[in-house]
Design a protein around this motif. Structure first.
Motif, PDB file in Angstrom:
ATOM      1  N   LEU A   1      28.565 -12.458  38.938  1.00  0.00           N
ATOM      2  CA  LEU A   1      27.901 -13.227  39.919  1.00  0.00           C
ATOM      3  C   LEU A   1      26.605 -12.624  40.388  1.00  0.00           C
ATOM      4  O   LEU A   1      25.630 -13.299  40.486  1.00  0.00           O
ATOM      5  N   GLY A   2      26.640 -11.374  40.637  1.00  0.00           N
ATOM      6  CA  GLY A   2      25.362 -10.903  40.795  1.00  0.00           C
ATOM      7  C   GLY A   2      24.355 -11.068  39.886  1.00  0.00           C
ATOM      8  O   GLY A   2      23.206 -11.398  40.022  1.00  0.00           O
ATOM      9  N   GLY A   3      24.869 -10.897  38.609  1.00  0.00           N
ATOM     10  CA  GLY A   3      23.861 -11.008  37.443  1.00  0.00           C
ATOM     11  C   GLY A   3      23.429 -12.408  37.096  1.00  0.00           C
ATOM     12  O   GLY A   3      21.988 -12.765  37.220  1.00  0.00           O
ATOM     13  N   LEU A   4      24.441 -13.229  37.651  1.00  0.00           N
ATOM     14  CA  LEU A   4      24.129 -14.764  37.146  1.00  0.00           C
ATOM     15  C   LEU A   4      23.069 -15.386  38.290  1.00  0.00           C
ATOM     16  O   LEU A   4      22.192 -15.930  38.081  1.00  0.00           O
ATOM     17  N   ASN A   5      23.594 -14.926  39.479  1.00  0.00           N
ATOM     18  CA  ASN A   5      22.726 -15.706  40.933  1.00  0.00           C
ATOM     19  C   ASN A   5      21.439 -14.895  41.172  1.00  0.00           C
ATOM     20  O   ASN A   5      20.691 -15.563  41.589  1.00  0.00           O
ATOM     21  N   PHE A   6      21.511 -13.567  40.699  1.00  0.00           N
ATOM     22  CA  PHE A   6      20.237 -12.830  41.380  1.00  0.00           C
ATOM     23  C   PHE A   6      19.624 -12.193  39.913  1.00  0.00           C
ATOM     24  O   PHE A   6      18.225 -12.361  39.706  1.00  0.00           O
ATOM     25  N   ALA A   7      20.266 -11.350  39.199  1.00  0.00           N
ATOM     26  CA  ALA A   7      19.389 -10.432  38.163  1.00  0.00           C
ATOM     27  C   ALA A   7      18.892 -11.531  37.047  1.00  0.00           C
ATOM     28  O   ALA A   7      17.635 -11.454  36.971  1.00  0.00           O
ATOM     29  N   VAL A   8      19.545 -12.337  36.505  1.00  0.00           N
ATOM     30  CA  VAL A   8      19.148 -13.087  35.523  1.00  0.00           C
ATOM     31  C   VAL A   8      18.169 -14.269  35.852  1.00  0.00           C
ATOM     32  O   VAL A   8      17.024 -14.406  35.627  1.00  0.00           O
TER      33      VAL A   8
ATOM     34  N   THR B 269      23.472  -6.622  46.031  1.00  0.00           N
ATOM     35  CA  THR B 269      23.683  -5.316  45.647  1.00  0.00           C
ATOM     36  C   THR B 269      23.945  -5.135  44.200  1.00  0.00           C
ATOM     37  O   THR B 269      23.094  -4.405  43.344  1.00  0.00           O
ATOM     38  N   ALA B 270      24.936  -5.773  43.370  1.00  0.00           N
ATOM     39  CA  ALA B 270      25.143  -5.678  42.133  1.00  0.00           C
ATOM     40  C   ALA B 270      24.045  -6.215  41.366  1.00  0.00           C
ATOM     41  O   ALA B 270      23.671  -5.560  40.280  1.00  0.00           O
ATOM     42  N   GLY B 271      23.330  -7.367  41.752  1.00  0.00           N
ATOM     43  CA  GLY B 271      22.307  -7.917  41.081  1.00  0.00           C
ATOM     44  C   GLY B 271      21.055  -7.137  40.934  1.00  0.00           C
ATOM     45  O   GLY B 271      20.499  -6.971  40.085  1.00  0.00           O
ATOM     46  N   GLY B 272      20.894  -6.353  42.146  1.00  0.00           N
ATOM     47  CA  GLY B 272      19.813  -5.426  42.372  1.00  0.00           C
ATOM     48  C   GLY B 272      19.970  -4.401  41.286  1.00  0.00           C
ATOM     49  O   GLY B 272      19.020  -3.777  40.598  1.00  0.00           O
ATOM     50  N   LEU B 273      21.074  -3.701  41.259  1.00  0.00           N
ATOM     51  CA  LEU B 273      21.621  -2.495  40.269  1.00  0.00           C
ATOM     52  C   LEU B 273      21.349  -2.890  39.129  1.00  0.00           C
ATOM     53  O   LEU B 273      20.813  -1.968  38.217  1.00  0.00           O
ATOM     54  N   LEU B 274      21.767  -4.251  38.511  1.00  0.00           N
ATOM     55  CA  LEU B 274      21.523  -4.462  37.209  1.00  0.00           C
ATOM     56  C   LEU B 274      19.942  -4.743  36.654  1.00  0.00           C
ATOM     57  O   LEU B 274      19.660  -4.434  35.633  1.00  0.00           O
ATOM     58  N   LEU B 275      19.338  -5.068  37.958  1.00  0.00           N
ATOM     59  CA  LEU B 275      17.942  -4.753  37.505  1.00  0.00           C
ATOM     60  C   LEU B 275      16.939  -3.750  37.379  1.00  0.00           C
ATOM     61  O   LEU B 275      16.012  -3.620  36.839  1.00  0.00           O
TER      62      LEU B 275
END
Length: 287
Positions: free
Chosen positions: A71-78, A184-190
Motif C-alpha cells: 500500500l505504501g508503494g501504491l499510495n506513495f512511492a509510485v 514510512t514504507a513508501g519513503g523507504l521504497l523511494l
C-alpha cells in the motif's frame, strides 16, 4: 437520516485532504528544486512517516508488513513519483485532467476487489468530473508531453489500486498508525530509486526546506490521516470523486496567489466538478 448525516460529515472531513493536495503543484513549482522528482517524493514521505512512527511507537506485524509496503508503494512511492514527473513535464492542467480518470478506475476496481455494483450514476459523475476538470485547467496551448502523460496516467492507476485495497484491508490499528506505516514504507521504497536515477540534491535553500516541510507535514501526514480515516468509512468511489477538488483548489490558489484570471469556462468547470462530487454521494451504498 442520522446515518446519512454521519456519512456527510465523513465526506466533508475527507474532502479536506484533496483540497490541500491542490496546493502541491504550486508548492512544487514555487518552492522546490527542479528536476528531482524522486528525491522530492522520497523527502515528502519518509521524514513524515518516521515522525509519525516515533509518535505511535508501533511497527507492522505479521501480514501487515507486506501489506504496508504494498500500500505504501501504491499510495506513495509510485503515485508520488509519477505525480512529480508529471508536474515537472506537464502544465498542471494537463496533469490534473489525465489524473481525473482515477474515479472511473476506482469504480472498475471496486467491482473486482470489493464486489461493488457498477452504477450508471457513478459513471456519469466520473465523466462530468473529468470534463469539469478539463474546463477548469486546460488551456488551448497546453503541451502534451508523452512521458508526462504516461506518468500522470500511471499515477492515477496506482492511486486507484491503493484506494480500493486500503478499503479492502481494514487494519487492526488506528488511522494514525496506518498512515505512519504506509508513509514510512513508501519513503523507504523511494530511497534506492532516488539514489540510482537522479544526481544528488543541491544544497537546499530555506524556501526548499519550507516547501518540503509543508508537503511532508501538511500535504502528507495530516491529509493522509484524514484520507485513510475516510476510506474506512465511505465508499471508495465516493472518496475518489473527492479528488476532483484538488484542481479546484489549485485553480483558486492560482487566482488568489498568482493573480491568474478566471474565465467563464472555468466557472462552468467549477460547477461541473461540484456537481460531480454531489452526484457521486448519491451512489453511496448503505453501510
Amino acid at each position: 437520516m442520522k446515518k446519512y448525516a454521519h456519512n456527510i460529515s465523513d465526506v466533508a472531513l475527507t474532502a479536506i485532504a484533496p483540497a490541500i493536495w491542490g496546493s502541491t503543484y504550486f508548492v512544487t513549482t514555487q518552492f522546490l528544486p527542479h528536476g528531482y522528482p524522486m528525491h522530492v517524493a522520497m523527502l515528502r514521505a519518509l521524514p513524515a512517516g518516521l515522525l509519525l512512527l516515533l509518535f505511535v511507537r508501533r511497527l507492522p506485524f505479521g501480514i501487515w508488513w507486506g501489506r504496508a509496503f504494498l500500500l505504501g508503494g501504491l499510495n506513495f512511492a509510485v503515485f508520488w513519483a509519477m505525480l512529480f514527473v508529471a508536474a515537472y513535464r506537464l502544465p498542471g492542467g494537463v496533469a490534473a485532467t489525465v489524473g481525473a480518470v482515477q474515479p472511473l478506475i476506482v469504480i472498475a476496481l471496486s467491482r473486482v476487489f470489493l464486489a461493488r455494483p457498477i452504477r450508471a450514476l457513478a459513471i456519469a459523475a466520473g465523466i462530468i468530473g473529468m470534463a469539469g476538470v478539463a474546463f477548469l485547467v486546460v488551456t488551448p496551448h497546453a503541451a502534451l508531453d508523452p512521458v508526462g502523460i504516461a506518468a500522470a496516467l500511471a499515477g492515477a492507476v496506482s492511486m486507484a489500486f491503493g484506494t480500493v485495497l486500503t478499503r479492502k484491508w481494514q487494519p487492526p490499528v488506528s488511522s494514525l498508525t496506518f498512515t505512519a506505516w504506509q508513509l514510512t514504507a513508501g519513503g523507504l521504497l523511494l530511497v534506492p530509486v532516488a539514489w540510482y536515477l537522479e544526481p544528488a540534491l543541491p544544497a537546499l535553500s530555506a524556501a526548499n526546506i519550507l516547501g518540503l516541510a509543508y508537503l511532508g507535514l501538511i500535504g502528507a501526514a495530516f491529509t493522509y490521516l484524514l484520507w485513510f480515516r475516510g476510506l474506512s468509512r465511505i465508499e471508495p468511489s465516493v472518496a475518489a470523486s473527492l479528488g476532483f477538488l484538488s484542481p479546484v483548489a489549485a485553480t483558486l490558489l492560482g487566482w488568489l496567489a498568482l493573480g491568474q484570471s478566471l474565465a467563464p469556462v472555468q466557472i462552468a468547470g467549477f460547477v461541473m466538478v461540484l456537481s460531480s462530487v454531489w452526484i457521486s454521494q448519491k451512489t453511496m451504498a448503505p453501510r
